[in-house]
Design a protein around this motif. Structure first.
Motif, PDB file in Angstrom:
ATOM      1  N   SER A  66       0.871  -1.165   0.000  1.00  0.00           N
ATOM      2  CA  SER A  66       0.000   0.000   0.000  1.00  0.00           C
ATOM      3  C   SER A  66       0.909   1.217   0.000  1.00  0.00           C
ATOM      4  O   SER A  66       1.729   1.373   0.906  1.00  0.00           O
ATOM      5  CB  SER A  66      -0.883   0.027   1.253  1.00  0.00           C
ATOM      6  N   ASP A 103      -8.796  -2.073  -2.166  1.00  0.00           N
ATOM      7  CA  ASP A 103      -7.917  -2.318  -1.018  1.00  0.00           C
ATOM      8  C   ASP A 103      -6.695  -1.397  -1.011  1.00  0.00           C
ATOM      9  O   ASP A 103      -5.900  -1.412  -0.077  1.00  0.00           O
ATOM     10  CB  ASP A 103      -7.486  -3.779  -0.954  1.00  0.00           C
ATOM     11  N   LYS A 105      -4.010  -1.531  -2.734  1.00  0.00           N
ATOM     12  CA  LYS A 105      -2.737  -2.253  -2.832  1.00  0.00           C
ATOM     13  C   LYS A 105      -2.295  -2.427  -4.275  1.00  0.00           C
ATOM     14  O   LYS A 105      -3.103  -2.635  -5.166  1.00  0.00           O
ATOM     15  CB  LYS A 105      -2.844  -3.626  -2.181  1.00  0.00           C
TER      16      LYS A 105
END
Length: 167
Positions: A66, A103, A105
């Motif tokens: 991330s 997410d 990511k």
């Protein structure tokens, strides 16, 4: 992040996308970014992913990150670019409205000798656009494998792209 020559070719690339819905864009990254990214990814820890029959088998290494807004590491810079200006550029190229992953990511996969990916369909409804950012530092003969293969709905290969040094 993107190579200036690629940015300038956007109208031609857009037309090619409309015709094929698949592109190989070279060069894609600005000078030196691919080498910096490859060296950085090689130094970061990856988790091995594998699966065996009765389904199709696969073996590769994966890393998810991330991006931190304060981090100047090349992987964080790339992820921020892909989720921001890069996403806008890809939207302009494809005509699709694209969003960062829910997410937040960025997933990097690494394939070494003996690694392989199972046949799969990127059109499963969870993503609008799939892309591969190849960082292969040198080419090799087609007979040694490592192709990115595109298959028809029947499972027959319709195109294979050989990794090579151009980035």
């Amino acid at each position: 992040m993107i190579h200036p020559a690629t940015r300038a070719r956007l109208p031609a690339l857009r037309e090619a996308w409309k015709e094929r819905r698949s592109l190989r864009i070279e060069p894609f990254l600005a000078e030196g970014i691919a080498d910096e990214l490859l060296a950085s990814l090689r130094a970061l820890p990856h988790v091995i992913r594998s699966g065996a029959p009765p389904g199709l088998g696969y073996l590769y290494y994966e890393m998810a990150l991330s991006p931190d807004e304060t981090c100047d590491h090349v992987t964080c810079r790339l992820a921020r670019w892909l989720f921001g200006d890069g996403r806008a550029w890809l939207s302009e190229l494809t005509g699709m409205r694209l969003y960062p992953p829910p997410d937040g990511k960025l997933v990097a996969t690494a394939y070494g000798k003996g690694c392989h990916l199972d046949a799969h369909n990127d059109q499963d409804g969870s993503r609008a656009l799939a892309y591969v950012l190849g960082l292969t530092p040198q080419g090799w003969p087609a007979g040694e494998g490592g192709h990115l293969e595109f298959v028809e709905a029947t499972g027959a290969a319709c195109e294979a792209r050989v990794p090579h040094a151009k980035r």
